[in-house]
Scaffold this motif. Structure first.
Motif, PDB file in Angstrom:
ATOM      1  N   GLY A   1       0.804  -1.223   0.000  1.00 43.37           N
ATOM      2  CA  GLY A   1       0.000   0.000   0.000  1.00 43.37           C
ATOM      3  C   GLY A   1       0.833   1.266   0.000  1.00 43.37           C
ATOM      4  O   GLY A   1       0.278   2.366   0.166  1.00 43.37           O
ATOM      5  N   ASN A   2       2.158   1.136  -0.195  1.00 44.89           N
ATOM      6  CA  ASN A   2       3.003   2.319  -0.270  1.00 44.89           C
ATOM      7  C   ASN A   2       2.801   3.011  -1.620  1.00 44.89           C
ATOM      8  O   ASN A   2       2.856   2.373  -2.666  1.00 44.89           O
ATOM      9  CB  ASN A   2       4.478   1.950  -0.102  1.00 44.89           C
ATOM     10  CG  ASN A   2       4.795   1.504   1.302  1.00 44.89           C
ATOM     11  OD1 ASN A   2       4.087   1.859   2.246  1.00 44.89           O
ATOM     12  ND2 ASN A   2       5.854   0.712   1.473  1.00 44.89           N
ATOM     13  N   ILE A   3       2.568   4.344  -1.551  1.00 44.31           N
ATOM     14  CA  ILE A   3       2.388   5.126  -2.773  1.00 44.31           C
ATOM     15  C   ILE A   3       3.647   5.956  -3.009  1.00 44.31           C
ATOM     16  O   ILE A   3       4.109   6.676  -2.116  1.00 44.31           O
ATOM     17  CB  ILE A   3       1.158   6.039  -2.674  1.00 44.31           C
ATOM     18  CG1 ILE A   3      -0.115   5.197  -2.476  1.00 44.31           C
ATOM     19  CG2 ILE A   3       1.014   6.918  -3.902  1.00 44.31           C
ATOM     20  CD1 ILE A   3      -1.379   6.022  -2.312  1.00 44.31           C
ATOM     21  N   TYR A   4       4.206   5.827  -4.250  1.00 44.20           N
ATOM     22  CA  TYR A   4       5.441   6.521  -4.618  1.00 44.20           C
ATOM     23  C   TYR A   4       5.172   7.439  -5.804  1.00 44.20           C
ATOM     24  O   TYR A   4       4.158   7.323  -6.499  1.00 44.20           O
ATOM     25  CB  TYR A   4       6.530   5.506  -5.032  1.00 44.20           C
ATOM     26  CG  TYR A   4       6.880   4.487  -3.990  1.00 44.20           C
ATOM     27  CD1 TYR A   4       7.924   4.706  -3.092  1.00 44.20           C
ATOM     28  CD2 TYR A   4       6.176   3.280  -3.900  1.00 44.20           C
ATOM     29  CE1 TYR A   4       8.256   3.759  -2.137  1.00 44.20           C
ATOM     30  CE2 TYR A   4       6.497   2.333  -2.954  1.00 44.20           C
ATOM     31  CZ  TYR A   4       7.551   2.572  -2.072  1.00 44.20           C
ATOM     32  OH  TYR A   4       7.886   1.638  -1.139  1.00 44.20           O
ATOM     33  N   THR A   5       6.122   8.339  -6.042  1.00 49.78           N
ATOM     34  CA  THR A   5       6.082   9.129  -7.274  1.00 49.78           C
ATOM     35  C   THR A   5       6.597   8.259  -8.423  1.00 49.78           C
ATOM     36  O   THR A   5       7.589   7.554  -8.283  1.00 49.78           O
ATOM     37  CB  THR A   5       6.941  10.390  -7.154  1.00 49.78           C
ATOM     38  OG1 THR A   5       8.279  10.047  -6.828  1.00 49.78           O
ATOM     39  CG2 THR A   5       6.398  11.305  -6.064  1.00 49.78           C
ATOM     40  N   ALA A   6       5.910   8.326  -9.563  1.00 49.56           N
ATOM     41  CA  ALA A   6       6.296   7.531 -10.723  1.00 49.56           C
ATOM     42  C   ALA A   6       6.931   8.374 -11.818  1.00 49.56           C
ATOM     43  O   ALA A   6       7.573   7.823 -12.719  1.00 49.56           O
ATOM     44  CB  ALA A   6       5.067   6.808 -11.278  1.00 49.56           C
ATOM     45  N   SER A   7       6.734   9.689 -11.767  1.00 50.06           N
ATOM     46  CA  SER A   7       7.326  10.563 -12.776  1.00 50.06           C
ATOM     47  C   SER A   7       7.460  11.956 -12.166  1.00 50.06           C
ATOM     48  O   SER A   7       7.077  12.186 -11.005  1.00 50.06           O
ATOM     49  CB  SER A   7       6.474  10.600 -14.040  1.00 50.06           C
ATOM     50  OG  SER A   7       5.173  11.096 -13.733  1.00 50.06           O
ATOM     51  N   THR A   8       7.987  12.866 -12.945  1.00 54.25           N
ATOM     52  CA  THR A   8       8.200  14.228 -12.458  1.00 54.25           C
ATOM     53  C   THR A   8       6.853  14.920 -12.237  1.00 54.25           C
ATOM     54  O   THR A   8       5.949  14.846 -13.068  1.00 54.25           O
ATOM     55  CB  THR A   8       9.026  15.036 -13.469  1.00 54.25           C
ATOM     56  OG1 THR A   8      10.264  14.360 -13.697  1.00 54.25           O
ATOM     57  CG2 THR A   8       9.287  16.447 -12.948  1.00 54.25           C
ATOM     58  N   LEU A   9       6.737  15.598 -11.089  1.00 60.51           N
ATOM     59  CA  LEU A   9       5.507  16.305 -10.743  1.00 60.51           C
ATOM     60  C   LEU A   9       5.572  17.744 -11.254  1.00 60.51           C
ATOM     61  O   LEU A   9       6.657  18.299 -11.467  1.00 60.51           O
ATOM     62  CB  LEU A   9       5.305  16.310  -9.223  1.00 60.51           C
ATOM     63  CG  LEU A   9       5.360  14.939  -8.538  1.00 60.51           C
ATOM     64  CD1 LEU A   9       5.204  15.085  -7.034  1.00 60.51           C
ATOM     65  CD2 LEU A   9       4.279  14.012  -9.092  1.00 60.51           C
ATOM     66  N   ASP A  10       4.390  18.350 -11.397  1.00 57.33           N
ATOM     67  CA  ASP A  10       4.354  19.730 -11.899  1.00 57.33           C
ATOM     68  C   ASP A  10       3.183  20.460 -11.248  1.00 57.33           C
ATOM     69  O   ASP A  10       2.021  20.228 -11.587  1.00 57.33           O
ATOM     70  CB  ASP A  10       4.198  19.736 -13.424  1.00 57.33           C
ATOM     71  CG  ASP A  10       4.255  21.159 -13.999  1.00 57.33           C
ATOM     72  OD1 ASP A  10       4.520  22.103 -13.228  1.00 57.33           O
ATOM     73  OD2 ASP A  10       4.044  21.303 -15.213  1.00 57.33           O
TER      74      ASP A  10
END
Length: 834
Positions: A615-624
């Motif tokens: 259930g860990n949520i990570y960033t998958a790409s660059t945020l904006d």
């Protein structure tokens, strides 16, 4: 005397011989002349008249023994001192005589103006002045004057007088109690004096008042003084004692109720309201007499406060406002009033003698805590008069109703009507009281069944569902607190999963689901239900097993979807965090213990990923952040073995800004200047920054550092997002110029952007915008234009020829079809004819 005049004459002659009067412009021909000479100063020459031929000079007129002329030399002189206070102007006639005494020239007018000098001290009209001032007199209001005169010229500062207080006996305060107008000599109380003057403390003061000439502006001014004795008298301007007026007076109005006296004469008396009233029932005449103008009603308003003031003829306040208090006294003009048209009292039939059963409330609008509003109570009648005529008693001064020693019996009388007389000193009122005898709670509810056995329900049964109806009966009086039944789960429901509602008409109970059931928590609920009354049972009666029943609820299991620990998950992150950064951990469990898998829905930008197991949520790409400041997705938890069993909750990611976007120039409108330039033109340019700022973006503008740009252009700030671009001279051609503009933001770290701004210098229309010039008809086209025109003409010719060809082909085809049809028709006709 003759010797003295001769001596003065010789002194004048000697002075004249020692002086070159011509060089000093003190000599000249005989003519009309004016002289200004200060008073005093003694013997002195004035002027020498000169004649070309020998003559004798003679002076006549207002010489006053002081002014004369030397006959042979024409020397006009003073043989004494002038005095302005004695004579301010001397008018003479001067003429020339020959040896025979005949006038050969003149007479001419010679006017001598005497100039005043400050040689007279000012003098008071009297050595001692006496005045009277009243306590609390208004500050700055004169109560006396002092006056002095000066014999010097009033048109000069010599006679301009200034008054002041030199001494103040006694002077008990840091500031003087009196003040004087420096110009008029008016003496008045100071602010301190207006407040502190009190004849009980000090009734006499002595002021030493001085007067100076020269407007008191020089140290050599003359000064005189006088004593001013001031007697302090008690103030006449006092608030009267509180005025008491009896309400509903029958006197002829207006009625004199009080009077005030001003410390000063010829004032105008007025009354001012302290509060805004629909009507103000008071007035005052110009002797200070205060009147009430109409009868007052204490019950409408029992007290009035207002102010008495005095004004002068220009409307300024003379005395401090006095507050007047009026109290309206009561008379007994209001009868008692029953608080309720009908007072209803309930009493149980087993109440003992002396018990308080209720209170009759009545009021009187007359003044509280007086005999006018004192009320007395007495029972006039009781209906029915059974089993006795005096079943009830009322306390005379309180209205409290009590039972006498007789016991009530509902079977004998269920209701009693009482008439109670309420009186004050002059009036009386009848109040109605109704006593309802109610049944005592001596019967307990009894269930129709001691056991309602059981019911089986699924754990998903909706809240509010009725799962059982129960019934108990009570033999007490219907529709009373003694017979109404309250059902409650006494045992077996610690979490209040069940609730029982009663139908008040039938006393039937409905067992309902109050909270969601859970098979995993409790598979069976063994309930013990009791039935009670809201009214307490009488002494000696108790609830027993007849008022209890049993009921068992079996809960069946259902496959339920996973349950999240929270209703929503949130996270805050900076938009520049690295890929694979952990944002949050979501947790869900399956009630049946099945394994849970996690997934995401609605991740349109593919910014996130979730570990399906943890259930860990990570960033998958660059945020904006500039694309989406608040990014929302759904987190799905589903059973591994049954994906249809799934739950969903939102995950909200709040992105914090970093300065990752340089400012941009807004190019929504063209930048141009009208040719020819005249100087002073400005073009507004704007820049924006999509990054977030605490207050507002602050953008700075500058130009490229090349020589051409520096020589031709300049830029100036307008505000945080606008600037003006201006040409530095007017020698510009009609063309497009590229101006390098550098814009910087105020982020951390700051970012810079260099933009090549297109600037047009063009001829402008009357609307101040660029326009395109059209070529003249006789202008020759270029080679490329000629080729283009030729190709265009050929294409048009080809199109025309092609159209004609297709039209002819189409016409030939139609004619052939028509011939074939004619042949066919003719053949058919021949066949028919045969």
């Amino acid at each position: 005397m003759f010797k003295l005049r001769g001596l003065q004459f010789l002194l004048v002659i000697q002075w004249a011989m020692c002086q070159n009067l011509g060089d000093l412009n003190l000599a000249g021909p005989l003519k009309d002349m004016n002289f200004s000479i200060p008073e005093g100063a003694g013997v002195r020459p004035i002027y020498q008249f000169i004649s070309e031929s020998p003559v004798i000079f003679r002076a006549t007129g207002e010489k006053d023994g002081i002014i004369d002329i030397v006959p042979k030399t024409g020397m006009l002189y003073l043989n004494g001192s002038l005095d302005w206070e004695t004579k301010a102007v001397h008018r003479l006639q001067v003429e020339c005589l020959d040896e025979n005494g005949d006038v050969v020239k003149g007479p001419y007018t010679v006017t001598i103006y005497v100039e005043d000098i400050n040689d007279n001290p000012p003098k008071f009209d009297q050595p001692t002045y006496t005045g009277v001032v009243r306590q609390n007199s208004r500050a700055g209001k004169p109560f006396m004057y002092v006056h002095a005169t000066d014999l010097d010229d009033p048109t000069t500062p010599h006679a301009q007088l200034t008054y002041s207080i030199l001494h103040h006996f006694p002077n008990p305060y840091p500031e003087m109690l009196f003040q004087i107008d420096s110009v008029t000599g008016a003496i008045s109380p100071s602010r301190t004096g207006s407040y502190y003057l009190d004849p009980q403390k000090q009734d006499t003061f002595t002021l030493v008042v001085t007067v100076k000439d020269m407007a008191g502006m020089t140290t050599n001014a003359f000064t005189s003084s006088a004593d001013v004795i001031i007697n302090v008298k008690e103030s006449l301007w006092k608030a009267p004692a509180t005025v008491y007026i009896q309400e509903n007076s029958t006197k002829t109005h207006p009625v004199n109720i009080s009077q005030v006296h001003s410390n000063e004469a010829d004032v105008i008396y007025e009354l001012l309201e302290k509060e805004k009233l629909a009507r103000f029932p008071f007035s005052i005449d110009q002797n200070g007499v205060i009147y009430v103008t109409e009868p007052l009603d204490r019950e409408e308003k029992d007290a009035y406060s207002f102010f008495a003031v005095t004004k002068d003829t220009v409307g300024e306040l003379v005395d401090k406002p006095l507050q007047i208090h009026v109290i309206v006294t009561d008379i007994n003009d209001n009868p008692p009033v029953c608080e309720n048209a009908l007072t209803i009292i309930e009493v149980q039939e087993n109440e003992g003698g002396g018990s308080t059963i209720g209170t009759l409330h009545a009021t009187d609008m007359d003044e509280k805590d007086t005999l006018n509003s004192r009320l007395k109570f007495n029972i006039e009648s009781q209906v029915p008069a059974v089993p006795a005529s005096n079943m009830f008693f009322v306390q005379q001064d309180t209205g409290i109703l009590q039972l006498r020693g007789h016991s009530l019996n509902k079977r004998i009388a269920a209701n009693y009507s009482l008439k109670v007389m309420v009186t004050d000193a002059d009036f009386q009122t009848i109040c109605e009281v109704q006593v309802h005898v109610i049944d005592i709670n001596d019967q307990i509810p009894i269930f129709e069944k001691s056991d309602y056995h059981n019911v089986t329900v699924a754990e998903s049964i909706p809240v509010g569902t009725v799962i059982l109806e129960i019934q108990a009966t009570d033999m007490d009086e219907p529709a009373t607190g003694s017979s109404y039944i309250i059902y409650q789960v006494e045992e077996g429901d610690p979490d209040n999963k069940f609730i029982i509602e009663t139908d008040p008409g039938t006393n039937r109970g409905f067992v309902k689901i109050n909270k969601a059931l859970d098979f995993e928590t409790a598979e069976v609920h063994n309930l013990v239900i009791n039935a009670t009354n809201p009214e307490p049972l009488v002494s000696g009666v108790q609830y027993n097993a007849s008022s209890r029943t049993l009921f068992k609820v079996f809960v069946t299991n259902e496959d339920e979807p996973p349950v999240f620990q929270k209703q929503v998950y949130t996270a805050n992150a900076s938009e520049d965090i690295p890929v694979n950064t952990l944002l949050v951990k979501v947790e869900a469990y399956d009630p049946e213990g099945n394994t849970v898998r996690y997934s995401l829905e609605g991740d349109v930008k593919k910014w996130l990923k979730i570990d399906s197991t943890t259930g860990n949520i990570y960033t998958a790409s660059t945020l904006d952040r500039e694309y989406k400041e608040v990014y929302k997705v759904d987190v799905v938890a589903s059973e591994t073995n049954n994906a249809a069993q799934r739950s969903k909750i939102p995950f909200v990611l709040h992105l914090k800004d970093v300065n990752d976007n340089p400012p941009q120039l807004v190019t929504d409108y063209p930048t141009f200047f009208c040719h020819p330039l005249h100087g002073g033109e400005k073009a507004l340019i704007q820049a924006t920054d999509v990054d977030e700022y605490l207050y507002s973006p602050r953008i700075t503008f500058s130009l490229g550092d090349d020589a051409d740009t520096r020589n031709n252009w300049e830029i100036s700030k307008v505000n945080y997002t606008y600037a003006h671009l201006s040409p530095k001279h007017s020698n510009f051609e009609e063309k497009v110029y590229i101006v390098p503009v550098i814009i910087n933001d105020n982020g951390k770290p700051p970012l810079e952007n260099k933009v090549n701004l297109e600037v047009k210098v063009c001829q402008c229309s009357s609307e101040k915008s660029c326009f395109i010039k059209l070529e003249h008809e006789n202008s020759k086209p270029s080679v490329g234009q000629a080729v283009g025109i030729l190709l265009g003409v050929l294409l048009i010719i080809g199109a025309v020829i092609g159209g004609v060809f297709f039209h002819m082909k189409y016409k030939q085809k139609n004619e052939k079809k028509s011939q074939q049809k004619d042949v066919k028709d003719q053949t058919e006709c021949e066949v028919l004819n045969k």
